[in-house]
Design an enzyme around this catalytic site. Structure first.
Site, PDB file in Angstrom:
ATOM      1  N   VAL A  55      15.273   3.586   4.778  1.00  0.00           N
ATOM      2  CA  VAL A  55      16.404   3.236   3.909  1.00  0.00           C
ATOM      3  C   VAL A  55      16.658   4.351   2.900  1.00  0.00           C
ATOM      4  CG1 VAL A  55      17.266   1.567   2.222  1.00  0.00           C
ATOM      5  CG2 VAL A  55      15.972   0.770   4.190  1.00  0.00           C
ATOM      6  N   GLY A  56      15.573   4.907   2.346  1.00  0.00           N
ATOM      7  CA  GLY A  56      15.709   5.964   1.335  1.00  0.00           C
ATOM      8  C   GLY A  56      16.473   7.173   1.855  1.00  0.00           C
ATOM      9  N   HIS A  59      17.306 -13.788  -1.003  1.00  0.00           N
ATOM     10  CA  HIS A  59      17.549 -12.901   0.144  1.00  0.00           C
ATOM     11  C   HIS A  59      16.446 -13.274   1.139  1.00  0.00           C
ATOM     12  CE1 HIS A  59      18.407  -9.569   2.711  1.00  0.00           C
ATOM     13  NE2 HIS A  59      17.281  -8.937   2.446  1.00  0.00           N
TER      14      HIS A  59
HETATM   15  N1  LIG Z   1      16.828  -5.779   0.094  1.00  0.00           N
HETATM   16  C1  LIG Z   1      17.281  -5.415   1.277  1.00  0.00           C
HETATM   17  O1  LIG Z   1      18.344  -5.866   1.706  1.00  0.00           O
HETATM   18  C2  LIG Z   1      16.499  -4.431   2.082  1.00  0.00           C
HETATM   19  C3  LIG Z   1      17.066  -3.798   3.188  1.00  0.00           C
HETATM   20  C4  LIG Z   1      16.286  -2.914   3.920  1.00  0.00           C
HETATM   21  C5  LIG Z   1      14.970  -2.654   3.544  1.00  0.00           C
HETATM   22  N2  LIG Z   1      14.468  -3.292   2.463  1.00  0.00           N
HETATM   23  C6  LIG Z   1      13.100  -3.045   2.011  1.00  0.00           C
HETATM   24  O2  LIG Z   1      13.015  -1.701   1.538  1.00  0.00           O
HETATM   25  C7  LIG Z   1      11.676  -1.242   1.692  1.00  0.00           C
HETATM   26  C8  LIG Z   1      11.679   0.073   2.470  1.00  0.00           C
HETATM   27  O3  LIG Z   1      12.110  -0.143   3.800  1.00  0.00           O
HETATM   28  P1  LIG Z   1      12.095   1.062   4.863  1.00  0.00           P
HETATM   29  O4  LIG Z   1      12.574   0.504   6.136  1.00  0.00           O
HETATM   30  O5  LIG Z   1      12.749   2.253   4.277  1.00  0.00           O
HETATM   31  O6  LIG Z   1      10.518   1.332   4.973  1.00  0.00           O
HETATM   32  P2  LIG Z   1       9.780   2.718   5.349  1.00  0.00           P
HETATM   33  O7  LIG Z   1       8.381   2.373   5.732  1.00  0.00           O
HETATM   34  O8  LIG Z   1      10.606   3.506   6.297  1.00  0.00           O
HETATM   35  O9  LIG Z   1       9.753   3.500   3.960  1.00  0.00           O
HETATM   36  C9  LIG Z   1       8.963   3.050   2.898  1.00  0.00           C
HETATM   37  C10 LIG Z   1       8.973   4.075   1.805  1.00  0.00           C
HETATM   38  O10 LIG Z   1       8.132   3.574   0.756  1.00  0.00           O
HETATM   39  C11 LIG Z   1       7.116   4.533   0.471  1.00  0.00           C
HETATM   40  N3  LIG Z   1       5.874   3.863   0.116  1.00  0.00           N
HETATM   41  C12 LIG Z   1       5.125   3.044   0.889  1.00  0.00           C
HETATM   42  N4  LIG Z   1       4.024   2.667   0.220  1.00  0.00           N
HETATM   43  C13 LIG Z   1       4.099   3.252  -1.009  1.00  0.00           C
HETATM   44  C14 LIG Z   1       3.246   3.258  -2.150  1.00  0.00           C
HETATM   45  N5  LIG Z   1       2.087   2.592  -2.181  1.00  0.00           N
HETATM   46  N6  LIG Z   1       3.648   3.978  -3.230  1.00  0.00           N
HETATM   47  C15 LIG Z   1       4.812   4.664  -3.227  1.00  0.00           C
HETATM   48  N7  LIG Z   1       5.636   4.707  -2.163  1.00  0.00           N
HETATM   49  C16 LIG Z   1       5.280   4.006  -1.073  1.00  0.00           C
HETATM   50  C17 LIG Z   1       6.950   5.353   1.758  1.00  0.00           C
HETATM   51  O11 LIG Z   1       6.376   6.609   1.471  1.00  0.00           O
HETATM   52  C18 LIG Z   1       8.395   5.425   2.230  1.00  0.00           C
HETATM   53  O12 LIG Z   1       9.069   6.456   1.546  1.00  0.00           O
HETATM   54  C19 LIG Z   1      10.917  -2.371   2.392  1.00  0.00           C
HETATM   55  O13 LIG Z   1      10.248  -3.167   1.455  1.00  0.00           O
HETATM   56  C20 LIG Z   1      12.032  -3.153   3.067  1.00  0.00           C
HETATM   57  O14 LIG Z   1      11.679  -4.485   3.334  1.00  0.00           O
HETATM   58  C21 LIG Z   1      15.198  -4.150   1.733  1.00  0.00           C
HETATM   59  O1  LIG Z   2      15.135  -8.021   6.983  1.00  0.00           O
HETATM   60  C1  LIG Z   2      14.466  -7.163   6.397  1.00  0.00           C
HETATM   61  O2  LIG Z   2      13.234  -7.217   6.262  1.00  0.00           O
HETATM   62  C2  LIG Z   2      15.183  -5.977   5.811  1.00  0.00           C
HETATM   63  C3  LIG Z   2      16.294  -6.390   4.894  1.00  0.00           C
HETATM   64  O3  LIG Z   2      15.896  -7.342   3.961  1.00  0.00           O
HETATM   65  C4  LIG Z   2      17.519  -6.839   5.632  1.00  0.00           C
HETATM   66  O4  LIG Z   2      17.948  -7.982   5.470  1.00  0.00           O
HETATM   67  O5  LIG Z   2      18.088  -6.007   6.357  1.00  0.00           O
END
Ligand SMILES: NC(=O)c1ccc[n+]([C@@H]2O[C@H](COP(=O)([O-])OP(=O)(O)OC[C@H]3O[C@@H](n4cnc5c(N)ncnc54)[C@H](O)[C@@H]3O)[C@@H](O)[C@H]2O)c1
Ligand SMILES: O=C(O)C[C@H](O)C(=O)O
Length: 317
Positions: free
Chosen positions: A13-14, A178
């Protein structure tokens, strides 16, 4: 002009959020923060993004760091750091592990960037918003989570397809968690400005099926391709743009409510909020009876998970 920092910038996501946010004209500086050991990846991201800037004429000063301290003086800090769920997991299964990351991060941000707006994406996002609020010491208006904005967009898209209208003709909201206890507001759903319930075709709408599709959308995408990226990435950019352009749009995000909705409050949860350069301000509203019942249930669930996480965090510190 503004400095925007992305935490967890090496994640799915980042990385994509860095791309979408860099397109916002008000962003002058963007800092990508990753964990130590990921310097090469971060440097590569900066080079790759810079190439895209050249292609589209974007002028953003881009840098990276493995130290959160460089987020100092940010206007907006987007936290995507944390573990994502794996197929079969619930978002709430991540609560304690991610709360430890968010609590430490929020403490530092409160100290180094006391005027920033902190935007949580990390799941479970409602609980993470509460943890960030507590540990940062920032004002409630400065902290919000992506909440049910993405769910609302998912429902909007399904409704637009069903009625064969452009998505811009559909206004709808999902409030609450959510997660599984989210609550669709059919009372606040309009198509072309007409309440959806006033349309003769409403009776045939597969409403339950649609909500089930929204509820399970993240899980289905994770099962099929590993992560949800484009939906959250675009949703993040919408919110950052709304803040930086001081748009006063009303979007459904996770925010601290005192008692704005039927006297229900003292929780961070997805609600409609006015969003501008000063932050996020929940809008008081009245709901229909079945919606209040659903919202109360959702609040109860989030309160329970949040209280459990807060207690475990205190014990662990
Ligand atoms: N709210 C939403 O709608 C939504 C949507 C998508 C993803 N997310 C959430 O966003 C987060 C990231 O998702 P992603 O798919 O990019 O995951 P990912 O595993 O691809 O990336 C995770 C990132 O977090 C960092 N990270 C992990 N552990 C860490 C720690 N202890 N300290 C510092 N940094 C740390 C990693 O280095 C990486 O940059 C997850 O919690 C996911 O559930 C939320
Ligand atoms: O479903 C997930 O864990 C990621 C995020 O919250 C989403 O809804 O896309």
């Amino acid at each position: 002009m503004a400095k925007v920092t992305i935490l967890g910038a090496t994640g799915n996501v980042g990385v994509f959020a860095a791309h979408t946010v860099s397109e916002i004209p008000y962003v002058s500086d963007m800092l990508l923060v990753g964990r130590p050991g990921r310097e090469d990846f971060l440097a590569g991201c900066c080079r790759d993004l810079s190439d895209s800037f050249a292609a589209r004429g974007t002028d953003v000063r881009l840098s990276y760091s493995t130290s959160l301290l460089d987020a100092k003086d940010s206007d907006i800090i987007i936290c995507t750091a944390g573990v994502p769920r794996r197929p079969g997991q619930d978002r709430n299964d991540l609560a304690f592990e991610n709360a430890k990351i968010v609590a430490g991060t929020a403490e530092t941000i409160g100290r180094i960037s006391p005027d920033a707006i902190l935007f949580l994406v990390t799941n479970p996002v409602d609980v993470m918003t509460a943890v960030a609020l507590k540990y940062s010491g920032l004002q409630p208006r400065q902290i919000f989570g992506l909440g049910t904005h993405l769910d609302s967009m998912r429902l909007k898209s399904l409704i637009a397809r069903y009625f064969r209208v452009h998505v811009s003709e559909v206004h709808t909201r999902i409030i609450g968690e959510h997660g599984d206890s989210m609550v669709p507001l059919w009372s606040a759903t309009t198509i072309g400005g007409i309440r959806i319930r006033n349309l003769p075709t409403f009776s045939g709408l597969p409403a339950q099926e649609m909500i089930e599709t929204v509820r399970t959308s993240g899980e289905a995408i994770i099962r099929d391709k590993g992560a949800t990226v484009y939906g959250p990435g675009e949703a993040i950019a919408t919110l950052v743009r709304t803040i930086l352009r001081d748009e006063n749009r009303i979007l459904t995000v996770s925010s601290y409510i005192k008692s704005e909705i039927h006297g229900i409050g003292d929780v961070c949860i997805g609600v409609p909020a006015r969003i501008n350069r000063d932050g996020v301000f929940p809008v008081p509203l009245s709901l229909e009876e079945d919606e209040v019942v659903g919202f109360r249930e959702s609040v109860k669930k989030i309160r329970t998970v949040t209280a459990d996480v807060m207690e475990r965090l205190e014990e662990a510190r």
